[in-house]
Motif scaffolding. Structure first.
Motif, PDB file in Angstrom:
ATOM      1  N   VAL A 291       0.865  -1.079  -0.021  1.00 19.03           N
ATOM      2  CA  VAL A 291      -0.055   0.221  -0.077  1.00 19.03           C
ATOM      3  C   VAL A 291       0.736   1.202   0.017  1.00 19.03           C
ATOM      4  O   VAL A 291       2.082   1.108   0.191  1.00 19.03           O
ATOM      5  N   ARG A 292       0.366   2.495  -0.371  1.00 15.05           N
ATOM      6  CA  ARG A 292       1.075   3.643  -0.454  1.00 15.05           C
ATOM      7  C   ARG A 292       1.878   3.931   0.749  1.00 15.05           C
ATOM      8  O   ARG A 292       3.103   4.580   0.746  1.00 15.05           O
ATOM      9  N   LEU A 293       1.345   3.718   1.988  1.00 10.14           N
ATOM     10  CA  LEU A 293       1.866   4.203   3.242  1.00 10.14           C
ATOM     11  C   LEU A 293       3.241   3.335   3.531  1.00 10.14           C
ATOM     12  O   LEU A 293       3.823   3.416   4.651  1.00 10.14           O
ATOM     13  N   ALA A 294       3.245   2.102   2.960  1.00 11.33           N
ATOM     14  CA  ALA A 294       4.501   0.990   3.099  1.00 11.33           C
ATOM     15  C   ALA A 294       5.857   1.567   3.072  1.00 11.33           C
ATOM     16  O   ALA A 294       6.620   1.548   4.122  1.00 11.33           O
ATOM     17  N   ASN A 295       5.888   2.760   2.072  1.00 10.50           N
ATOM     18  CA  ASN A 295       7.058   3.258   2.076  1.00 10.50           C
ATOM     19  C   ASN A 295       7.383   4.369   3.101  1.00 10.50           C
ATOM     20  O   ASN A 295       8.480   4.856   2.846  1.00 10.50           O
ATOM     21  N   PHE A 296       6.425   4.803   3.788  1.00  6.50           N
ATOM     22  CA  PHE A 296       6.455   5.881   4.511  1.00  6.50           C
ATOM     23  C   PHE A 296       6.487   5.706   6.163  1.00  6.50           C
ATOM     24  O   PHE A 296       6.206   6.522   6.954  1.00  6.50           O
ATOM     25  N   PRO A 299      10.161   1.780  10.497  1.00  6.76           N
ATOM     26  CA  PRO A 299      10.805   1.888   9.652  1.00  6.76           C
ATOM     27  C   PRO A 299       9.945   1.495   8.172  1.00  6.76           C
ATOM     28  O   PRO A 299       9.034   1.054   8.236  1.00  6.76           O
ATOM     29  N   PRO A 300      10.470   1.837   6.752  1.00  6.55           N
ATOM     30  CA  PRO A 300       9.712   1.644   5.849  1.00  6.55           C
ATOM     31  C   PRO A 300       9.463   0.053   5.615  1.00  6.55           C
ATOM     32  O   PRO A 300      10.238  -0.754   5.859  1.00  6.55           O
ATOM     33  N   LEU A 301       8.206  -0.183   5.038  1.00 11.51           N
ATOM     34  CA  LEU A 301       7.820  -1.779   5.280  1.00 11.51           C
ATOM     35  C   LEU A 301       8.224  -2.609   3.951  1.00 11.51           C
ATOM     36  O   LEU A 301       7.890  -2.261   3.046  1.00 11.51           O
ATOM     37  N   THR A 302       9.020  -3.788   4.288  1.00 11.80           N
ATOM     38  CA  THR A 302       9.198  -4.838   3.316  1.00 11.80           C
ATOM     39  C   THR A 302       7.891  -5.437   3.033  1.00 11.80           C
ATOM     40  O   THR A 302       7.189  -5.879   3.845  1.00 11.80           O
ATOM     41  N   THR A 303       7.605  -5.623   1.834  1.00  7.68           N
ATOM     42  CA  THR A 303       6.399  -6.182   1.293  1.00  7.68           C
ATOM     43  C   THR A 303       6.129  -6.658   0.040  1.00  7.68           C
ATOM     44  O   THR A 303       7.306  -6.873  -0.790  1.00  7.68           O
ATOM     45  N   MET A 304       5.050  -7.369  -0.339  1.00  6.88           N
ATOM     46  CA  MET A 304       4.912  -7.714  -1.691  1.00  6.88           C
ATOM     47  C   MET A 304       3.936  -6.777  -2.458  1.00  6.88           C
ATOM     48  O   MET A 304       3.087  -6.392  -2.283  1.00  6.88           O
ATOM     49  N   ASN A 305       4.580  -6.456  -3.730  1.00  4.84           N
ATOM     50  CA  ASN A 305       3.840  -5.522  -4.360  1.00  4.84           C
ATOM     51  C   ASN A 305       2.764  -6.346  -5.418  1.00  4.84           C
ATOM     52  O   ASN A 305       3.242  -7.252  -6.029  1.00  4.84           O
ATOM     53  N   GLU A 306       1.496  -5.904  -5.308  1.00  8.24           N
ATOM     54  CA  GLU A 306       0.416  -6.373  -6.324  1.00  8.24           C
ATOM     55  C   GLU A 306       0.098  -5.617  -7.461  1.00  8.24           C
ATOM     56  O   GLU A 306      -0.025  -4.123  -7.223  1.00  8.24           O
ATOM     57  N   PRO A 307       0.175  -5.874  -8.499  1.00 11.89           N
ATOM     58  CA  PRO A 307      -0.203  -5.018  -9.791  1.00 11.89           C
ATOM     59  C   PRO A 307      -1.765  -4.929 -10.012  1.00 11.89           C
ATOM     60  O   PRO A 307      -2.444  -5.160 -10.887  1.00 11.89           O
ATOM     61  N   ASP A 308      -2.191  -3.951  -8.988  1.00 15.21           N
ATOM     62  CA  ASP A 308      -3.466  -4.000  -8.889  1.00 15.21           C
ATOM     63  C   ASP A 308      -4.409  -3.069 -10.079  1.00 15.21           C
ATOM     64  O   ASP A 308      -5.548  -3.828 -10.485  1.00 15.21           O
ATOM     65  N   GLU A 309      -3.604  -2.123 -10.573  1.00 13.49           N
ATOM     66  CA  GLU A 309      -4.621  -1.504 -11.631  1.00 13.49           C
ATOM     67  C   GLU A 309      -4.401  -2.345 -12.869  1.00 13.49           C
ATOM     68  O   GLU A 309      -5.432  -2.409 -13.491  1.00 13.49           O
ATOM     69  N   GLU A 310      -3.338  -2.996 -13.253  1.00 15.57           N
ATOM     70  CA  GLU A 310      -3.245  -4.125 -14.070  1.00 15.57           C
ATOM     71  C   GLU A 310      -4.407  -5.073 -14.027  1.00 15.57           C
ATOM     72  O   GLU A 310      -5.163  -5.620 -14.994  1.00 15.57           O
ATOM     73  N   HIS A 311      -4.395  -5.447 -12.633  1.00  9.95           N
ATOM     74  CA  HIS A 311      -5.588  -6.342 -12.467  1.00  9.95           C
ATOM     75  C   HIS A 311      -6.970  -6.212 -12.806  1.00  9.95           C
ATOM     76  O   HIS A 311      -7.660  -6.776 -13.607  1.00  9.95           O
ATOM     77  N   GLY A 312      -7.248  -4.723 -12.582  1.00  7.32           N
ATOM     78  CA  GLY A 312      -8.603  -4.259 -12.933  1.00  7.32           C
ATOM     79  C   GLY A 312      -8.668  -4.158 -14.398  1.00  7.32           C
ATOM     80  O   GLY A 312      -9.833  -4.253 -15.063  1.00  7.32           O
ATOM     81  N   ARG A 313      -7.436  -3.462 -14.963  1.00  4.26           N
ATOM     82  CA  ARG A 313      -7.544  -3.316 -16.418  1.00  4.26           C
ATOM     83  C   ARG A 313      -7.847  -4.465 -17.353  1.00  4.26           C
ATOM     84  O   ARG A 313      -8.596  -4.590 -18.379  1.00  4.26           O
TER      85      ARG A 313
END
Length: 352
Positions: A291-296, A299-313
């Motif tokens: 999520v957007r706040l993960a980088n803020f 400390p900044p959060l290690t995570t798995m990025n999901e291609p959500d907009e591509e998912h919707g498209r």
């Protein structure tokens, strides 16, 4: 005096084309053999005249509704917490607006009548449907299969059945990748805050299974005393982590905590820091979703990025293809997640 409505005939006269051509352009009929120059001329005339299409007439001309239903089968609170949904809707909107459709949103609970899908489609309130599941009962799935078998344009944002068109994100493999990343960093006591065990979605249970099986494949016997359950919010992550910390006198502290979504990871991070421990020095934390706040976070959060907009498209492209009476190139599409390494996992400490 009531202002006179601008008609498609006036648009046709201004553009120097037939009303049929105006209809084809404004309804975005892609099979019509209309040049780009003519299309631009019609659109310019419509703008100049401030022409507003009659939605009911457009539906009549198409022979179907101008609405596409986005059905959300999930808890009410999750809809307002989960960043996934706005990003998916952005992707869907980017596509369906090009085709002249509007999105209507219908929230459904698993206990609701499972014939909601037939009601929306067979009543022609919606021309097609995209379904997002947090969980799905067998009754709901059977009703969706029935709609698909009747030729209704239905796409699921999760692969629920071989017959139902779907676009999904491979979260299962994402859990494996993150778990392996933690093991590769040298962690052995790995806690996990998973989704509520009462959830009916088999995919949720599969994520826990993959987490545990990945540990075992690496020669690590999972400590089930480090497994807790939450939901889609930081409060449940916070409560789960507090319980783990309070049990530490008996079971020992974990080296790292894997929240199966970022919101629970944020809650876990707060609980750790409130106890006087440091992230990641004393206990590392990782999440899932990016999520957007993960980088803020701190400390900044290690995570798995999901291609959500591509998912919707991709889901929108699939359902509009079905609406045009065509067969999509693939019945099922699976998208990959991506590991995003930040400070919270302690990579910089483990490599020293």
């Amino acid at each position: 005096m009531k202002p006179r409505r601008v008609t498609s005939k006036q648009v046709a006269e201004r553009a120097g084309v037939s009303q049929t051509t105006v209809s084809f352009v404004l309804n975005n009929v892609r099979d019509a053999n209309i040049s780009m120059e003519t299309r631009e001329r019609v659109l310019a005339a419509a703008r100049e005249l401030k022409y507003i299409p009659d939605v009911s007439a457009r539906s009549l001309a198409r022979g179907r509704s101008n609405n596409l239903a986005l059905v959300l089968v999930q808890p009410h609170r999750q809809i307002f917490i989960d960043e996934y949904l706005p990003r998916v809707i952005t992707g869907i909107s980017d596509v369906v607006q090009e085709y002249g459709y509007r999105i209507i949103v219908e929230r459904v609970h698993s206990s609701d009548s499972a014939d909601i899908y037939q009601k929306l489609l067979y009543s022609k309130e919606a021309a097609g449907m995209i379904i997002n599941f947090s969980y799905a009962t067998d009754e709901h799935i059977q009703n969706i299969i029935a709609c698909t078998n009747d030729g209704m344009p239905v796409v699921s944002l999760m692969n629920i059945h071989p017959n139902v068109y779907s676009v999904e994100v491979n979260k299962i493999d994402g859990v494996r990748i993150m778990t392996q990343h933690l093991i590769d960093l040298g962690y052995r006591r790995i806690a996990c805050i998973a989704y509520d065990r009462s959830e009916e979605n088999r995919h949720i249970h599969e994520r826990v299974h993959v987490f545990l099986s990945t540990l075992r494949k690496n020669g690590i016997e999972p400590d089930l005393s480090l497994l807790r359950y939450g939901a889609f919010d930081p409060e449940t992550g916070y409560a789960a982590m507090k319980d783990i910390l309070e049990s530490a006198s008996r079971t020992g502290l974990p080296e790292v905590v894997f929240g199966l979504n970022d919101m629970m990871a944020f809650g876990a991070m707060r609980a750790i820091q409130e106890s006087g421990l440091r992230v990641p020095d004393d206990i590392a934390v990782v999440g899932f979703d990016d999520v957007r706040l993960a980088n803020f976070s701190s400390p900044p959060l290690t995570t798995m990025n999901e291609p959500d907009e591509e998912h919707g498209r991709l889901a929108a492209q699939m359902v509009t293809t079905l609406l045009e009476g065509k067969v999509p190139p693939e019945r099922h599409i699976s998208l990959n997640t991506r590991l995003v390494i930040r400070d919270s996992c302690g990579t910089h400490l483990r490599k020293k």
